[in-house]
Design a protein around this motif. Structure first.
Motif, PDB file in Angstrom:
ATOM      1  N   ALA A   1       0.830  -1.203   0.000  1.00 51.31           N
ATOM      2  CA  ALA A   1       0.000   0.000   0.000  1.00 51.31           C
ATOM      3  C   ALA A   1       0.863   1.251   0.000  1.00 51.31           C
ATOM      4  CB  ALA A   1      -0.903  -0.004   1.225  1.00 51.31           C
ATOM      5  N   SER A   2       1.931   1.198   0.778  1.00 46.13           N
ATOM      6  CA  SER A   2       2.740   2.388   0.976  1.00 46.13           C
ATOM      7  C   SER A   2       3.470   2.806  -0.294  1.00 46.13           C
ATOM      8  CB  SER A   2       3.728   2.088   2.100  1.00 46.13           C
ATOM      9  OG  SER A   2       4.484   3.207   2.390  1.00 46.13           O
ATOM     10  N   SER A   3       3.897   1.846  -1.076  1.00 46.54           N
ATOM     11  CA  SER A   3       4.617   2.218  -2.295  1.00 46.54           C
ATOM     12  C   SER A   3       3.653   2.718  -3.363  1.00 46.54           C
ATOM     13  CB  SER A   3       5.457   1.057  -2.814  1.00 46.54           C
ATOM     14  OG  SER A   3       4.659  -0.056  -3.085  1.00 46.54           O
TER      15      SER A   3
ATOM     16  N   VAL B   1      14.415   8.347  -1.205  1.00 51.74           N
ATOM     17  CA  VAL B   1      13.110   7.748  -1.464  1.00 51.74           C
ATOM     18  C   VAL B   1      12.518   7.258  -0.141  1.00 51.74           C
ATOM     19  CG1 VAL B   1      11.942   5.865  -2.660  1.00 51.74           C
ATOM     20  CG2 VAL B   1      13.827   7.064  -3.787  1.00 51.74           C
ATOM     21  N   LYS B   2      11.266   7.579   0.089  1.00 54.65           N
ATOM     22  CA  LYS B   2      10.552   7.081   1.272  1.00 54.65           C
ATOM     23  C   LYS B   2      10.804   5.577   1.419  1.00 54.65           C
ATOM     24  CE  LYS B   2       6.134   6.048   0.895  1.00 54.65           C
ATOM     25  NZ  LYS B   2       4.666   6.080   0.717  1.00 54.65           N
ATOM     26  N   PRO B   3      11.152   5.117   2.624  1.00 55.37           N
ATOM     27  CA  PRO B   3      11.595   3.722   2.766  1.00 55.37           C
ATOM     28  C   PRO B   3      10.704   2.695   2.076  1.00 55.37           C
ATOM     29  CG  PRO B   3      11.619   4.857   4.905  1.00 55.37           C
ATOM     30  CD  PRO B   3      11.159   5.856   3.907  1.00 55.37           C
TER      31      PRO B   3
ATOM     32  N   GLY C   1       7.084  10.446   3.338  1.00 47.50           N
ATOM     33  CA  GLY C   1       5.797   9.956   3.832  1.00 47.50           C
ATOM     34  C   GLY C   1       5.235  10.983   4.792  1.00 47.50           C
ATOM     35  N   ASP C   2       3.924  11.217   4.765  1.00 42.40           N
ATOM     36  CA  ASP C   2       3.408  12.306   5.621  1.00 42.40           C
ATOM     37  C   ASP C   2       3.663  12.036   7.106  1.00 42.40           C
ATOM     38  OD1 ASP C   2       1.530  10.290   5.390  1.00 42.40           O
ATOM     39  OD2 ASP C   2      -0.185  11.613   5.063  1.00 42.40           O
ATOM     40  N   ALA C   3       3.646  10.765   7.516  1.00 43.69           N
ATOM     41  CA  ALA C   3       3.906  10.493   8.934  1.00 43.69           C
ATOM     42  C   ALA C   3       5.379  10.706   9.288  1.00 43.69           C
ATOM     43  CB  ALA C   3       3.461   9.078   9.291  1.00 43.69           C
TER      44      ALA C   3
ATOM     45  N   ARG D   1      -2.436  10.844   4.113  1.00 43.92           N
ATOM     46  CA  ARG D   1      -3.167  10.982   5.372  1.00 43.92           C
ATOM     47  C   ARG D   1      -3.297   9.664   6.123  1.00 43.92           C
ATOM     48  NH1 ARG D   1      -7.392  12.539   2.118  1.00 43.92           N
ATOM     49  NH2 ARG D   1      -5.872  12.027   0.519  1.00 43.92           N
ATOM     50  N   GLN D   2      -2.309   8.807   5.859  1.00 46.17           N
ATOM     51  CA  GLN D   2      -2.234   7.565   6.629  1.00 46.17           C
ATOM     52  C   GLN D   2      -0.807   7.361   7.096  1.00 46.17           C
ATOM     53  OE1 GLN D   2      -4.933   4.947   3.754  1.00 46.17           O
ATOM     54  NE2 GLN D   2      -4.229   3.801   5.534  1.00 46.17           N
ATOM     55  N   SER D   3      -0.691   6.763   8.255  1.00 42.59           N
ATOM     56  CA  SER D   3       0.630   6.372   8.755  1.00 42.59           C
ATOM     57  C   SER D   3       0.647   4.857   8.791  1.00 42.59           C
ATOM     58  CB  SER D   3       0.874   7.000  10.117  1.00 42.59           C
ATOM     59  OG  SER D   3      -0.105   6.557  11.033  1.00 42.59           O
TER      60      SER D   3
ATOM     61  N   ILE E   1      -3.503   8.667  -2.228  1.00 38.17           N
ATOM     62  CA  ILE E   1      -4.291   7.639  -1.539  1.00 38.17           C
ATOM     63  C   ILE E   1      -3.379   6.453  -1.305  1.00 38.17           C
ATOM     64  CG2 ILE E   1      -6.161   5.968  -1.876  1.00 38.17           C
ATOM     65  CD1 ILE E   1      -7.533   8.287  -3.549  1.00 38.17           C
ATOM     66  N   LYS E   2      -3.292   6.054  -0.065  1.00 40.21           N
ATOM     67  CA  LYS E   2      -2.417   4.922   0.245  1.00 40.21           C
ATOM     68  C   LYS E   2      -3.005   3.663  -0.402  1.00 40.21           C
ATOM     69  CE  LYS E   2       0.071   2.954   4.166  1.00 40.21           C
ATOM     70  NZ  LYS E   2       0.672   3.298   5.453  1.00 40.21           N
ATOM     71  N   GLY E   3      -2.193   2.968  -1.187  1.00 40.53           N
ATOM     72  CA  GLY E   3      -2.672   1.764  -1.869  1.00 40.53           C
ATOM     73  C   GLY E   3      -3.408   2.060  -3.162  1.00 40.53           C
TER      74      GLY E   3
HETATM   75  C1  LIG Z   1      12.408   5.865  13.063  1.00 45.79           C
HETATM   76  C2  LIG Z   1      11.365   4.882  12.628  1.00 45.79           C
HETATM   77  N1  LIG Z   1      10.337   4.576  13.441  1.00 45.79           N
HETATM   78  C3  LIG Z   1       9.393   3.698  13.057  1.00 45.79           C
HETATM   79  C4  LIG Z   1       9.446   3.085  11.831  1.00 45.79           C
HETATM   80  C5  LIG Z   1       8.357   2.099  11.428  1.00 45.79           C
HETATM   81  N2  LIG Z   1       7.544   2.710  10.340  1.00 45.79           N
HETATM   82  C6  LIG Z   1       7.787   2.415   9.076  1.00 45.79           C
HETATM   83  S1  LIG Z   1       6.797   3.261   8.028  1.00 45.79           S
HETATM   84  C7  LIG Z   1       5.991   4.033   9.278  1.00 45.79           C
HETATM   85  C8  LIG Z   1       4.895   5.022   9.017  1.00 45.79           C
HETATM   86  C9  LIG Z   1       4.649   5.251   7.590  1.00 45.79           C
HETATM   87  O1  LIG Z   1       3.804   6.319   7.378  1.00 45.79           O
HETATM   88  P1  LIG Z   1       4.098   7.360   6.235  1.00 45.79           P
HETATM   89  O2  LIG Z   1       5.457   7.938   6.404  1.00 45.79           O
HETATM   90  O3  LIG Z   1       2.951   8.299   6.170  1.00 45.79           O
HETATM   91  O4  LIG Z   1       4.176   6.485   4.914  1.00 45.79           O
HETATM   92  P2  LIG Z   1       2.992   5.727   4.161  1.00 45.79           P
HETATM   93  O5  LIG Z   1       3.101   4.300   4.572  1.00 45.79           O
HETATM   94  O6  LIG Z   1       1.724   6.376   4.540  1.00 45.79           O
HETATM   95  O7  LIG Z   1       3.259   5.888   2.739  1.00 45.79           O
HETATM   96  C10 LIG Z   1       6.511   3.612  10.493  1.00 45.79           C
HETATM   97  C11 LIG Z   1       6.014   4.084  11.812  1.00 45.79           C
HETATM   98  C12 LIG Z   1      10.549   3.419  11.005  1.00 45.79           C
HETATM   99  N3  LIG Z   1      10.720   2.877   9.812  1.00 45.79           N
HETATM  100  N4  LIG Z   1      11.467   4.331  11.409  1.00 45.79           N
END
Ligand SMILES: Cc1ncc(C[n+]2csc(CCOP(=O)(O)OP(=O)(O)O)c2C)c(N)n1
Ligand SMILES: [Mg+2]
Length: 804
Positions: free
Chosen positions: A52-54, A77-79, A165-167, A197-199, A328-330
């Motif tokens: 979903a996240s990617s 790049v967002k992990p 990523g927004d979170a 708007r999702q974590s 939108i996530k996913g």
């Molecule tokens: C420092 C740290 N804490 C916790 C995590 C675990 N973690 C991975 S993704 C994520 C939240 C992702 O939310 P967001 O950044 O909004 O990305 P999305 O999945 O919505 O695309 C968390 C808490 C992490 N990777 N790094």
């Protein structure tokens, strides 16, 4: 049903990009599916958070990589977007199918983009959220530093881009970096927020975008909010469109997500219930089928290529920009919008329907151009012309020659911290290449870590000149605080995270800018822990720097427990990519610093050397744990042999005699106590040895490596510590002592099976004088003698006093 694609002959660029967008989404989904359902031996392996996240970044990354980016641009790049990143690299011919098939598996494409473990041109390693984001900011500052010094001016400036990523914006380090960026006149930095708007756990708070907007603007950034895609923008112009827009703008995040998940019929019901009796808007809704309505309502800007391309293409300045992109996530997957979708994984049946919808024939899932309504030859031509892939991206820089000996005047009584200041002061006088490439940084502890004399000589860095007003007003001051583009010290605010991320950026300059820097960062030793994750990531991505942590330990006596480090020697021992040293004398420090200047520049594939069993050719970063305690220096010639032993981690300051009963092994500032204890024992224990340990880290690593080598058949492998201990009789006891956690040296007994009593500090320190605290924590001479007496048989040691 699988439809046959109808190849067109001359396709315009938007259509080609749209085809690639679909392909990227598919390849990412298939990579994840493959890792979980196809590859063997994956039982228990669960892809957490990738699917979903990617997906929420597929459109934005398609726009960036296939059109907007240039080779000199760098991206964090967002992990969890790594499957999208790897898919794009695959399409560009920089990633192999084998690596994708092995995603998250042994030697496969990495779960989170990794500079060192991935082979497809990752710019920054991400994974610990927030750190990669800030790294782009500091990389931009480093690019400015390099250019201001007249280097790399022949190449175009790169933009440092973070896909956020927004979170991630919950991580404080992002805001620490924002403030620093503002102070330093940040340019060429784009942060693209994936505002889904999702974590991980759930849907985020309402209205965060307003806070973000205000925050970024406060720090001098441009903010571009990209909310509606082109379909929605067109619909807003229809009769009733304004009403629809009003509804969307007030719709809570949770409800929007739920409706996205439920689909067209749910959208219709909810919209008609809420605003359906209002004439024109009813017609707007009714004119669309369920599918069309769902497509319209999910047409947020982040999933609309024309909107993204337009926004990115419009940027014609170098000010930092934050794009807040609604996504939108996913998106495009069955669990789009569901609040629990972070760890969601498509079932084989769901992947199967996506495959069919994408017109992909079974068995052709990895084919790059399968199922697209564009001729493969055209796509290939397009991919060959992608600007991002048109030039060499990774650079290197030649190694800078390092003198074997660094000049320094050693005072009869001197601390290692003062020695460090004196060494840099001497370096500051020099014209050589090393002196030119050294760049120092400190989080508001420049003066108190003894960098003052160096800064007086080399000045502070800023893109604009700024004179020291105290100097121009002729007010006497010890320090000259002039800023200029040629300055070589970067003064940071008190945020240790920023120091480590800056060191990481400076320490990658050879790869990113093609210009080598020799970064030295100073901070108080206990505050390493404040920035530890950033330090870990800097090491993980093989940034090269020297960390000078001073003062350290309870030796910082009157400062109390709040400033006294205990665990840092263990961090030095355990942190990969970081060679830790804790010298006692300034001549040792000079030898170590000269080694460090060279060591941080090495990056050859290295076999372990038979001398010490360390992989010195691969190089790494260096951590020096220093002290403010003035120590009586030894007058001695620095022979090549001694220099080598200091760098390898230990030498016999007093060799054990043939009948040795006790060895005292010490590290760092407790050397006077160790020497005194040896003297106190001399009458009652024979041939006491004194082992100076300059690097527990390197000694330990060499020992482990030599054991492994022997287990693999190299029977003659001997590490430095094994050679040093070879002649210590087996009945001998070893007392180890340092101002830090005792486990740092406790392992010495296991090298040849000697009994050990490890002295050190285990509990929080407190205020007091050095003798008081050393006595209290049991690292004074008497405690060493008591430990030796308990460890070794023999007559009572007459100078031993009762312990408190
Ligand atoms: C420092 C740290 N804490 C916790 C995590 C675990 N973690 C991975 S993704 C994520 C939240 C992702 O939310 P967001 O950044 O909004 O990305 P999305 O999945 O919505 O695309 C968390 C808490 C992490 N990777 N790094
Ligand atoms: Mg999110």
């Amino acid at each position: 049903m699988t439809r046959k694609p109808t190849p067109t002959s001359t396709t315009d660029e938007p259509a080609l990009l749209a085809a690639l967008e679909r392909k990227v989404l598919w390849l990412a989904a298939w990579t994840i599916h493959h890792a979980n359902h196809v590859r063997e031996n994956t039982g228990g392996l669960k892809v957490g958070g990738h699917q979903a996240s990617s997906a929420s970044l597929a459109t934005i990354m398609t726009a960036l990589y296939f059109q907007v980016l240039r080779p000199q641009d760098r991206v964090a790049v967002k992990p969890h977007a790594s499957p999208i990143f790897h898919a794009i690299q695959y399409l560009l011919g920089r990633q192999t199918r084998e690596k994708l098939e092995a995603f998250r598996g042994y030697k496969g494409a990495q779960s989170y983009p990794s500079r060192t473990k991935d082979t497809d041109d990752v710019d920054f390693s991400t994974g610990s959220v927030g750190l990669g984001v800030a790294q782009t900011l500091f990389s931009s500052l480093v690019q400015d530093y390099v250019r201001a010094h007249g280097w790399a001016t022949g190449q175009p400036e790169g933009r440092m881009v973070a896909l956020v990523g927004d979170a991630e914006l919950d991580e404080g380090n992002i805001f620490e970096s924002l403030l620093e960026g503002w102070k330093q006149g940040l340019r060429n930095c784009w942060w693209i927020i994936d505002y889904n708007r999702q974590s991980l756990d759930a849907v985020v708070r309402e209205g965060l975008w307003e806070r973000y907007e205000a925050l970024f603007r406060a720090f001098g950034w441009d903010v571009v909010i990209l909310k509606y895609g082109s379909l929605l923008q067109a619909a807003f112009l229809e009769p009733g469109g304004a009403r629809l827009r009003g509804w969307i703008d007030t719709c809570p995040n949770q409800l929007y997500s739920a409706l996205v998940f439920q689909g067209g019929a749910a959208w219709r019901k909810r919209l008609l219930d809420d605003i359906g009796d209002q004439g024109a808007v009813t017609r707007l809704i009714e004119a669309r089928s369920d599918d069309e309505l769902a497509r319209l309502m999910t047409n947020l800007a982040g999933h609309d290529l024309p909107t993204q391309l337009d926004a990115f293409g419009k940027v014609d300045h170098d000010r930092p920009i934050c794009f807040i992109c609604y996504t939108i996530k996913g998106f495009g997957l069955p669990f789009a919008g569901h609040k629990d979708n972070h760890a969601g994984l498509m079932t084989p049946a769901q992947t199967e329907s996506l495959r069919a919808a994408m017109n992909i024939r079974p068995g052709h899932e990895w084919d790059k151009f399968e199922g697209l309504a564009v001729a493969p030859a055209e796509l290939e031509r397009f991919l060959d012309r992608v600007p991002f892939a048109a030039g060499a991206r990774q650079h290197d820089a030649a190694r800078i020659e390092v003198p074997a000996q660094l000049p320094v005047t050693i005072q009869p009584v001197m601390s290692t911290q003062a020695g460090f200041g004196a060494l840099l002061n001497e370096l500051g006088r020099e014209k050589g290449a090393i002196a030119e490439r050294v760049v120092t940084a400190s989080p508001d502890v420049t003066v108190s870590t003894n960098l003052g004399p160096w800064v007086n000589r080399r000045g502070l860095f800023a893109r604009e000149k700024m004179a020291d007003t105290f100097k121009s007003e002729r007010i006497p001051s010890t320090f000259n605080w002039d800023f200029s583009p040629k300055g070589q010290h970067i003064e940071l605010g008190i945020a240790e995270m920023n120091l480590f991320i800056l060191l990481s950026a400076l320490g990658l300059s050879h790869a990113i800018n093609g210009e080598r820097l020799i970064p030295i960062g100073t901070l108080y030793d206990p505050f390493i822990q404040r920035g530890l994750d950033a330090l870990n990531y800097a090491c993980y991505q093989e940034a090269r720097f020297i960390l000078v942590a001073t003062p350290s330990g309870i030796t910082l006596a009157p400062e109390g427990g709040a400033h006294q480090s205990i665990a840092t020697p263990l961090i030095g021992l355990a942190q990969d990519g970081l060679a830790a040293f804790e010298p006692a004398f300034v001549d040792e420090l000079a030898a170590i610093l000269a080694f460090a200047f060279d060591y941080i520049q090495r990056d050859a594939e290295g076999e372990a050397s038979e001398r010490n069993w360390l992989r010195d050719e691969t190089g790494g970063s260096v951590y020096l744990r220093l002290s403010t305690r003035p120590i009586e220096q030894i007058k001695r010639a620095m022979t090549g042999e001694l220099r080598q032993a200091i760098v390898d981690g230990a030498y016999w300051q007093r060799p054990p005699g043939p009948n040795c009963q006790v060895v005292v092994a010490y590290t760092g500032a407790v050397v006077p106590e160790a020497i005194q204890a040896v003297g106190l024992m001399a009458e009652d224990r024979r041939d006491v040895g004194l082992l100076a340990v300059t690097s527990a880290d390197r000694l330990n690593a060499g020992w482990t490596a030599a054991q492994r080598a022997r287990e693999r058949g190299l029977v003659h492998a001997r590490s430095h510590i094994e050679k040093l201990m070879a002649d210590v009789p087996s009945h001998c006891g070893i007392v180890t002592v340092l101002d830090g956690h005792p486990a740092t040296l406790a392992w010495l007994g296991a090298v040849r099976g000697h009994r050990v009593r490890a002295l050190g500090v285990e509990h929080f320190g407190q205020t007091g004088s050095i003798p008081e605290l050393y006595r209290h924590y049991g690292i004074d001479a008497n405690a060493i003698v008591a430990a030796a007496a308990a460890l070794t048989p023999g007559r009572p040691i007459r100078h031993l006093k009762a312990l408190p």
